[in-house]
Design an enzyme around this catalytic site. Structure first.
Site, PDB file in Angstrom:
ATOM      1  N   SER A 266     -62.830  47.431  -9.972  1.00 51.05           N
ATOM      2  CA  SER A 266     -62.854  45.870  -9.774  1.00 51.05           C
ATOM      3  C   SER A 266     -61.407  45.521  -9.318  1.00 51.05           C
ATOM      4  O   SER A 266     -61.111  44.598  -8.511  1.00 51.05           O
ATOM      5  CB  SER A 266     -63.322  45.206 -10.752  1.00 51.05           C
ATOM      6  OG  SER A 266     -62.571  45.523 -12.123  1.00 51.05           O
ATOM      7  N   SER A 267     -60.362  46.166  -9.956  1.00 49.37           N
ATOM      8  CA  SER A 267     -59.087  46.049  -9.535  1.00 49.37           C
ATOM      9  C   SER A 267     -58.852  46.085  -8.010  1.00 49.37           C
ATOM     10  O   SER A 267     -57.991  45.453  -7.392  1.00 49.37           O
ATOM     11  CB  SER A 267     -58.105  46.917 -10.389  1.00 49.37           C
ATOM     12  OG  SER A 267     -58.086  48.081 -10.260  1.00 49.37           O
TER      13      SER A 267
ATOM     14  N   GLY B 118     -65.606  51.057 -14.242  1.00 43.76           N
ATOM     15  CA  GLY B 118     -65.265  52.294 -13.547  1.00 43.76           C
ATOM     16  C   GLY B 118     -65.630  52.005 -12.018  1.00 43.76           C
ATOM     17  O   GLY B 118     -65.695  53.100 -11.322  1.00 43.76           O
TER      18      GLY B 118
ATOM     19  N   TYR C 249     -55.223  58.521 -18.257  1.00 46.97           N
ATOM     20  CA  TYR C 249     -55.457  58.576 -16.748  1.00 46.97           C
ATOM     21  C   TYR C 249     -53.824  59.204 -16.364  1.00 46.97           C
ATOM     22  O   TYR C 249     -53.945  60.307 -15.531  1.00 46.97           O
ATOM     23  CB  TYR C 249     -55.915  57.447 -16.251  1.00 46.97           C
ATOM     24  CG  TYR C 249     -55.547  57.383 -14.630  1.00 46.97           C
ATOM     25  CD1 TYR C 249     -56.856  57.937 -13.880  1.00 46.97           C
ATOM     26  CD2 TYR C 249     -54.463  57.058 -13.926  1.00 46.97           C
ATOM     27  CE1 TYR C 249     -56.722  57.965 -12.547  1.00 46.97           C
ATOM     28  CE2 TYR C 249     -54.395  57.258 -12.423  1.00 46.97           C
ATOM     29  CZ  TYR C 249     -55.488  58.025 -11.713  1.00 46.97           C
ATOM     30  OH  TYR C 249     -55.460  57.728 -10.425  1.00 46.97           O
TER      31      TYR C 249
ATOM     32  N   GLU D  73     -63.353  63.285  -8.313  1.00 46.20           N
ATOM     33  CA  GLU D  73     -62.680  62.549  -9.545  1.00 46.20           C
ATOM     34  C   GLU D  73     -61.298  63.272  -9.702  1.00 46.20           C
ATOM     35  O   GLU D  73     -61.090  64.636  -9.816  1.00 46.20           O
ATOM     36  CB  GLU D  73     -63.001  62.270 -10.638  1.00 46.20           C
ATOM     37  CG  GLU D  73     -64.660  61.743 -10.539  1.00 46.20           C
ATOM     38  CD  GLU D  73     -64.558  60.289  -9.907  1.00 46.20           C
ATOM     39  OE1 GLU D  73     -63.487  59.904  -9.575  1.00 46.20           O
ATOM     40  OE2 GLU D  73     -65.842  59.930  -9.592  1.00 46.20           O
TER      41      GLU D  73
ATOM     42  N   GLY E  46     -64.180  46.651 -15.952  1.00 45.71           N
ATOM     43  CA  GLY E  46     -64.177  47.860 -16.847  1.00 45.71           C
ATOM     44  C   GLY E  46     -65.294  48.916 -16.729  1.00 45.71           C
ATOM     45  O   GLY E  46     -65.579  49.761 -17.692  1.00 45.71           O
TER      46      GLY E  46
ATOM     47  N   ASP F  60     -59.746  54.475  -4.275  1.00 49.44           N
ATOM     48  CA  ASP F  60     -60.370  53.207  -4.656  1.00 49.44           C
ATOM     49  C   ASP F  60     -60.172  52.027  -3.830  1.00 49.44           C
ATOM     50  O   ASP F  60     -60.913  51.322  -3.130  1.00 49.44           O
ATOM     51  CB  ASP F  60     -60.009  52.579  -5.916  1.00 49.44           C
ATOM     52  CG  ASP F  60     -60.286  53.685  -7.163  1.00 49.44           C
ATOM     53  OD1 ASP F  60     -61.123  54.243  -7.018  1.00 49.44           O
ATOM     54  OD2 ASP F  60     -59.683  53.257  -8.308  1.00 49.44           O
TER      55      ASP F  60
ATOM     56  N   ASP G  56     -57.827  62.613  -5.905  1.00 43.64           N
ATOM     57  CA  ASP G  56     -57.105  61.479  -4.594  1.00 43.64           C
ATOM     58  C   ASP G  56     -55.563  61.759  -4.860  1.00 43.64           C
ATOM     59  O   ASP G  56     -54.700  61.991  -4.157  1.00 43.64           O
ATOM     60  CB  ASP G  56     -57.563  59.899  -4.915  1.00 43.64           C
ATOM     61  CG  ASP G  56     -57.359  59.410  -5.997  1.00 43.64           C
ATOM     62  OD1 ASP G  56     -57.122  60.035  -7.145  1.00 43.64           O
ATOM     63  OD2 ASP G  56     -57.588  58.099  -6.122  1.00 43.64           O
TER      64      ASP G  56
END
Length: 361
Positions: free
Chosen positions: A126-127, A123, A222, A33, A121, A172, A36
């Site tokens: 979905s976006s 994590g 973030y 995490e 939402g 992602d 990237d």
């Protein structure tokens, strides 16, 4: 997800005609995490939950008619409008359409209806699933599929940066586009080289526990994390003008220690986590090559082989690798303890590693 359900909504809310149906998955990340955007390694996989959209050119020059099935919300907008739509979900459609146009796809007006079974939402990106799904469709409908998978990944990332306020990396969108059933992927975010690793944990289940605290990246800590990492890199580069330092991937543990007192405790802690996470990704790859799932050893209570917060943090899910014979007790204990502490139970999602962006019909 049901194609016929999406199709029925598409027919109802537009002109009664059908289009093509596309799907893209959400993702899990086993380890890695905040690495990237620091040029490090990540180890994601696509899942069997995602976004499905029916799309069709509508004959207009640049009018998009969009219906979010799950939200029961319709928005019409023009691609030529410099401000774009106000609805946050519609900005993903607007943004990816403009980014695909930059890649030479002659996007015209189109109709789109979409739905998803990837939890919003939580994590699970979905976006990115939306961006990848819409890019796949536009590439097929208007672009004769001439845009490469990597360019669709980068178009999704640019949509986040330019239209949605999230200065994200590429993990992602990469996982959503390149996903392969039964495999996780180790991605080098600097070189973009990647490798598939078979993930068939016989005797284990991969389960997500959703805190039901919505995972939001735009306007969240973030972007603060990213600024912290960039600040550390700037200080290291100033001490070593002979070197080339673009991200923390280019920095060593020794160089981080050199600037510890200059960058402040918060930035140091965040950078230290990223360097450690890079090493942990490689260690997990070695363990999976050996078929050693017990070595993925983060938590042992309830017999869980591995458990950690997934994604950028700030809400969302924990990802848990649980032995089949301990699954029931793990879920019962997790719900009980979570409810005692927070006043509600977490949601439980069993996930299977699935395929990436694709046309369904």
């Amino acid at each position: 997800m049901d194609i016929e359900f999406v199709r029925s909504r598409f027919i109802k809310h537009f002109d009664g005609k059908t289009g093509n149906v596309y799907a893209s998955p959400g993702r899990i990340n086993l380890i890695g995490e905040h690495t990237d955007y620091n040029g490090g390694f990540v180890f994601p996989g696509a899942v069997d939950k995602g976004i499905m959209a029916e799309m069709r050119a509508n004959g207009t020059e640049d009018t998009v008619m969009a219906y979010a099935i799950d939200l029961k919300d319709r928005v019409d907008f023009k691609l030529s409008d410099p401000d774009g739509p106000r609805a946050s979900w519609a900005r993903y459609i607007y943004g990816i359409a403009l980014e695909m146009k930059k890649l030479g796809v002659p996007v015209k007006g189109f109709n789109i209806a979409f739905a998803g079974d990837v939890p919003l939402g939580a994590g699970m990106s979905s976006s990115a699933a939306m961006e990848s799904c819409f890019a796949c469709g536009l590439n097929d409908i208007f672009g004769e599929n001439k845009v490469s998978q990597w360019d669709m990944v980068l178009a999704g990332q640019a949509t986040e940066h330019n239209y949605c306020g999230v200065n994200c990396g590429i993990m992602d969108q990469f996982a959503s586009v390149f996903g392969k059933a039964g495999c996780l992927m180790r991605l080098d975010c600097r070189s973009r080289e990647f490798e598939y690793f078979p993930f068939k944990p016989d005797g284990y289940r991969l389960v997500l526990l959703d805190s039901v605290v919505k995972h939001q990246l735009a306007g969240s800590p973030y972007n603060d994390r990213r600024r912290s990492c960039e600040n550390v890199v700037k200080h290291i580069a100033a001490k070593h003008p002979e070197g080339k330092f673009e991200t923390l991937r280019d920095c060593t543990w020794e160089q981080l220690e050199e600037v510890k007192d200059e960058v402040g405790a918060e930035d140091y802690k965040r950078a230290k986590f990223v360097l450690g996470e890079k090493d942990r990704v490689l260690a997990v790859c070695d363990a999976l090559n050996e078929g050693d799932y017990e070595k993925v050893d983060i938590a042992k209570e309830d017999g869980v082989t591995g458990s950690r917060i997934m994604g950028g943090g700030f809400g969302g899910c924990t990802i848990n690798l649980v032995r089949n014979d301990l699954y029931k007790k793990f879920i019962e204990d997790a719900k009980k303890r979570f409810n005692e502490k927070y006043g509600h139970e977490p949601k439980v999602y069993d996930v299977v590693i699935g395929d990436g962006s694709r046309k369904l019909c």
